[in-house]
Design an enzyme around this catalytic site. Structure first.
Site, mmCIF file in Angstrom:
data_model
loop_
_atom_site.group_PDB
_atom_site.id
_atom_site.type_symbol
_atom_site.label_atom_id
_atom_site.label_comp_id
_atom_site.label_asym_id
_atom_site.label_seq_id
_atom_site.Cartn_x
_atom_site.Cartn_y
_atom_site.Cartn_z
ATOM 1 N N GLU A 56 7.623 -43.165 -19.872
ATOM 2 C CA GLU A 56 7.924 -42.613 -18.710
ATOM 3 C C GLU A 56 7.397 -40.884 -19.937
ATOM 4 O O GLU A 56 6.855 -40.145 -19.429
ATOM 5 C CB GLU A 56 8.978 -42.086 -18.304
ATOM 6 C CG GLU A 56 8.990 -41.330 -16.959
ATOM 7 C CD GLU A 56 10.289 -41.787 -16.387
ATOM 8 O OE1 GLU A 56 10.591 -40.640 -15.946
ATOM 9 O OE2 GLU A 56 11.082 -42.364 -15.731
ATOM 10 N N GLU A 66 7.294 -29.221 -9.606
ATOM 11 C CA GLU A 66 8.554 -29.372 -9.008
ATOM 12 C C GLU A 66 9.012 -27.886 -8.390
ATOM 13 O O GLU A 66 8.965 -27.149 -9.068
ATOM 14 C CB GLU A 66 9.274 -30.171 -10.441
ATOM 15 C CG GLU A 66 11.037 -30.344 -9.062
ATOM 16 C CD GLU A 66 11.845 -31.539 -9.735
ATOM 17 O OE1 GLU A 66 13.043 -30.716 -9.426
ATOM 18 O OE2 GLU A 66 11.581 -31.405 -11.456
ATOM 19 N N LYS A 111 24.431 -40.413 -14.092
ATOM 20 C CA LYS A 111 22.782 -39.664 -15.233
ATOM 21 C C LYS A 111 23.047 -38.676 -15.573
ATOM 22 O O LYS A 111 24.039 -37.829 -16.000
ATOM 23 C CB LYS A 111 22.470 -38.927 -13.501
ATOM 24 C CG LYS A 111 20.685 -38.393 -13.847
ATOM 25 C CD LYS A 111 20.107 -38.493 -12.548
ATOM 26 C CE LYS A 111 18.771 -38.083 -13.114
ATOM 27 N NZ LYS A 111 17.826 -37.470 -11.617
ATOM 28 N N LYS A 153 4.593 -38.065 -19.299
ATOM 29 C CA LYS A 153 4.458 -36.629 -18.674
ATOM 30 C C LYS A 153 3.692 -35.647 -19.647
ATOM 31 O O LYS A 153 3.299 -34.886 -19.545
ATOM 32 C CB LYS A 153 6.055 -36.365 -18.792
ATOM 33 C CG LYS A 153 6.835 -37.077 -17.200
ATOM 34 C CD LYS A 153 8.183 -37.209 -17.503
ATOM 35 C CE LYS A 153 8.427 -37.700 -15.937
ATOM 36 N NZ LYS A 153 10.126 -37.468 -15.935
ATOM 37 N N GLY A 207 10.664 -34.761 -20.236
ATOM 38 C CA GLY A 207 12.467 -35.464 -20.591
ATOM 39 C C GLY A 207 12.173 -36.712 -19.452
ATOM 40 O O GLY A 207 11.186 -36.514 -18.226
ATOM 41 N N GLY A 259 13.049 -39.464 -9.956
ATOM 42 C CA GLY A 259 11.784 -40.752 -10.591
ATOM 43 C C GLY A 259 10.880 -40.926 -10.017
ATOM 44 O O GLY A 259 10.309 -40.102 -9.219
#
Length: 392
Positions: free
Chosen positions: A377, A197, A147, A381, A362, A214
């Site tokens: 995505e 987060e 990843k 964000k 990111g 995810g």
């Protein structure tokens, strides 16, 4: 002696004064600072080592602050994505804790006009970014790394200088459940944002973390929105991406813990724009000298920020991304002399310097990632900050 008692509500309502220092809000404990006693700009390369140079320097600065009458000194600020780069940390002359609900309830009506944007530039632009993702997927399919997190920027130029306090006020109002931060930077300008987060929270020996990996876009229709979350929970690609993060964090935290709980199955959480897979990690530090910042440095950067394995992911990031992340993708927060504190991931954020704004987003790339989907995505964000400009 420096006063470190809780701010009165009337002081919280003096919002422009509040934003002259460091501000960090959390559902657990929020903090605001004034003045600067000393700075800590050395890289935190060995920040996780309790007898390393950084932790020894921090203890010395805390002792000096106490000698000057600062009863419970704290270190606040940000650490860059690359821990070998200089930190943006300082010990303020005074710091005070407050209840975030009091701040949100007392926010004055924001009459400041929205900044007039004269130019927006994607860095890199669409074709370059999707090409980066395709290259990363091809590398991952060859077996290394598993990843990688790739990011992009948006540069905004406004007609007049941006009032960062007014911008922060809109970010607070639009994202009341996030972790908020407003950090004046040594080189001028500010770093501000609304992170979803939690990297680490520590009180006494107990610590917790809640990594995210995810994501799926929220929908306006309730049934469609719920279906979007369920699809994310059942996505093999996203569950794999998430497991890489939690497994790596378990491996790092286990030797420093007398007790550690890392659930096997993630849960769903939401922001205003996204569903996320999240795992609530709880533990107890084995060594009483461990503090919130040492544990944050131990974890940072997690695979949610760089990828897995870390060194291979970092090499790929350096190869593909056409910019240096600096404080983006780092961590921001505080730690007191007793070892308590809280650090969050520096995402859903931007820097403001005069009439120039730089935003960051990111996405985690694995073997099943689709370049166009990752572009969308990262766009979602970016919406967190773009909404504050009225540009979503």
């Amino acid at each position: 002696m420096v006063d470190t008692s809780t701010f009165e509500n009337a002081w919280l309502q003096d919002y422009s004064t509040l934003c002259r220092g460091f501000v960090f809000t959390s559902p657990w404990q929020s903090i605001a600072t004034q003045g600067c006693f000393t700075t800590l700009t050395n890289p935190v390369t060995d920040g996780a080592l309790l007898q390393g140079n950084f932790q020894q320097q921090l203890r010395q600065h805390f002792a000096a602050a106490k000698q000057q009458g600062i009863e419970n000194p704290v270190v606040v600020g940000a650490i860059p994505f690359d821990v070998n780069e200089p930190a943006a940390l300082f010990i303020p002359e005074s710091s005070r804790k407050f209840n975030r609900a009091d701040l949100l309830a007392g926010l004055p009506v924001n009459h400041a006009p929205l900044p007039e944007v004269t130019r927006r530039t994607a860095v890199p632009e669409h074709d370059r970014f999707t090409g980066m993702v395709a290259d990363a997927v091809a590398t991952i399919k060859r077996g290394e790394p598993e990843k990688v997190v790739l990011s992009r920027l948006m540069d905004i130029v406004t007609q007049n200088p941006v009032d960062s306090a007014a911008l922060m006020q809109r970010v607070l109002a639009q994202n009341p459940n996030s972790y908020h931060f407003h950090l004046p930077l040594p080189q001028g300008g500010v770093l501000l944002g609304a992170s979803p987060e939690l990297m680490i929270r520590k009180q006494g020996a107990a610590f917790s973390s809640c990594p995210l990996a995810g994501s799926a876009r929220r929908e306006k229709d309730e049934a469609s929105d719920r279906a979007s979350g369920e699809t994310l929970m059942n996505s093999g690609k996203d569950r794999h991406e998430h497991k890489l993060v939690t497994d790596a964090m378990r491996d790092v935290l286990q030797p420093r813990s007398s007790q550690l709980s890392v659930p096997y199955t993630p849960e769903l959480i939401t922001t205003a724009t996204l569903w996320h897979l999240a795992t609530q990690i709880d533990g107890t530090a084995k060594d009483p000298q461990d503090n919130a910042l040492s544990l944050a440095c131990l974890l940072h950067p997690t695979p949610a920020l760089s990828g897995f394995p870390h060194q291979q992911a970092m090499q790929l990031i350096q190869q593909l991304e056409p910019f240096e992340r600096q404080l983006f993708g780092g961590i921001v927060g505080w730690c007191d002399a007793e070892g308590n504190g809280e650090w969050v991931v520096t995402i859903r954020c931007g820097t403001v310097h005069g009439n120039r704004v730089r935003l960051f987003a990111g996405a985690g790339i694995v073997a099943d990632s689709q370049p166009e989907s990752e572009w969308r995505e990262t766009g979602v964000k970016l919406d967190t900050m773009l909404r504050a400009f009225g540009l979503q």
